[in-house]
Design an enzyme around this catalytic site. Structure first.
Site, PDB file in Angstrom:
ATOM      1  N   CYS A  46      88.256  59.785  69.395  1.00 40.67           N
ATOM      2  CA  CYS A  46      87.747  61.177  69.479  1.00 40.67           C
ATOM      3  C   CYS A  46      86.226  60.846  69.211  1.00 40.67           C
ATOM      4  O   CYS A  46      85.556  61.192  70.357  1.00 40.67           O
ATOM      5  CB  CYS A  46      88.145  61.701  68.127  1.00 40.67           C
ATOM      6  SG  CYS A  46      88.068  63.314  67.836  1.00 40.67           S
ATOM      7  N   HIS A  53      93.788  61.478  68.988  1.00 40.49           N
ATOM      8  CA  HIS A  53      93.723  60.322  67.733  1.00 40.49           C
ATOM      9  C   HIS A  53      94.866  59.270  67.962  1.00 40.49           C
ATOM     10  O   HIS A  53      96.085  59.448  67.575  1.00 40.49           O
ATOM     11  CB  HIS A  53      93.829  61.140  66.550  1.00 40.49           C
ATOM     12  CG  HIS A  53      92.639  61.582  66.074  1.00 40.49           C
ATOM     13  ND1 HIS A  53      91.843  60.909  65.030  1.00 40.49           N
ATOM     14  CD2 HIS A  53      91.711  62.739  66.532  1.00 40.49           C
ATOM     15  CE1 HIS A  53      90.663  61.818  64.851  1.00 40.49           C
ATOM     16  NE2 HIS A  53      90.925  62.934  65.617  1.00 40.49           N
ATOM     17  N   GLU A 103      95.093  56.588  66.883  1.00 41.78           N
ATOM     18  CA  GLU A 103      95.486  55.629  65.731  1.00 41.78           C
ATOM     19  C   GLU A 103      96.774  56.257  64.923  1.00 41.78           C
ATOM     20  O   GLU A 103      97.248  55.774  64.134  1.00 41.78           O
ATOM     21  CB  GLU A 103      94.202  55.664  64.792  1.00 41.78           C
ATOM     22  CG  GLU A 103      94.304  56.701  63.709  1.00 41.78           C
ATOM     23  CD  GLU A 103      93.463  58.062  64.545  1.00 41.78           C
ATOM     24  OE1 GLU A 103      93.013  58.939  63.773  1.00 41.78           O
ATOM     25  OE2 GLU A 103      93.197  57.906  65.585  1.00 41.78           O
TER      26      GLU A 103
END
Length: 257
Positions: free
Chosen positions: A113, A227, A229
């Site tokens: 991001c 994102h 993660e």
């Protein structure tokens, strides 16, 4: 030898409107520990605190996380606008030279991001401060309720929201195993002009650039606008990327220490 160490950049935040702090989301730390097999080490996104040379002598890889603050527009030749705040100029001052240093030294680098945007700006690219205002573009920001508040359901915030087409035979398509994926979306800025060494390998259905690599980098140097993660325990898109980052970091650790 212990687990490889991945440095995770912090974001400036004022707690309770009075206490300056550096924060990192737990999803980032868990993904690195559980999927990349590394020890996450949070470092301050502030050049007055974090020395680049000492940092890169300590870590085996670097994760540039997302963050609420935008890259300041003076970094890519645009005027500041209160509508695009907040900014984190200390992080800008550290992250941009850090990108170049990681690539030059072959230190594995993964940008997510804001980190993806920093990678582009570090190599001379530019950003659109608010891509939802561009003709034909989707609203890539976090989902909100009709009253303007952020949606309270965490799973709705991070739900997959649009498709991304990956370059056939490219690094991302090889790591994930296909050339069309679906990803989450929680950002306002996006790449306008790509940097000199930035190679685009993923584009959203509205034309927004979503996945990049750095041309000629001697080590892992990838970035994603979504994102990655999030949801690494089950995601067949994000888990392979974080795992590949972990393998690159482990290999770097074998020669670094």
């Amino acid at each position: 030898m212990g687990r490889p160490v991945i440095g995770v950049i912090g974001n400036a935040r004022l707690l309770e409107n009075r206490f300056p702090a550096q924060i990192v989301g737990m999803n980032n730390l868990r993904a690195l520990a559980e999927v990349a097999g590394a020890l996450p080490l949070v470092f301050a996104g502030c050049p007055q605190v974090t020395d680049l040379g000492d940092l890169l002598d300590t870590v085996d890889g670097v994760l540039l996380t997302g963050g609420r603050a935008n890259v300041h527009p003076h970094r890519f030749g645009l005027p500041a606008d209160p509508a695009h705040e907040p900014y984190d100029e200390s992080r800008d001052a550290l992250a941009l030279p850090l990108v170049e240093a990681c690539v030059a030294r072959g230190v594995p680098l993964f940008g997510i991001c804001r980190g993806f945007q920093e990678m582009n700006v570090a190599f001379g690219g530019t950003l659109d401060p608010e891509i939802r205002n561009l003709p034909g573009r989707l609203n890539h920001r976090m989902p909100r309720l009709p009253n303007g508040e952020l949606h309270p359901d965490f799973e709705v915030l991070f739900a997959d929201r649009h498709d991304v087409t990956l370059t056939e035979g490219g690094v991302f398509a090889q790591l994930i195993g296909r050339d069309r994926i679906r990803v989450n979306s929680l950002h306002g800025q996006g790449i306008r002009e790509k940097g000199e060494r930035v190679v685009v390998e993923g584009i959203a259905e509205d034309g927004t650039i979503e996945a990049i690599r750095i041309d000629g980098a001697p080590g892992f140097a990838l970035g994603v606008q979504w994102h990655a993660e999030h949801g690494t325990a089950t995601s067949d898109v994000n888990r392979p990327l974080v795992a590949a980052f972990g393998r690159a970091v482990a290999e770097k650790a074998r020669t670094h220490r």
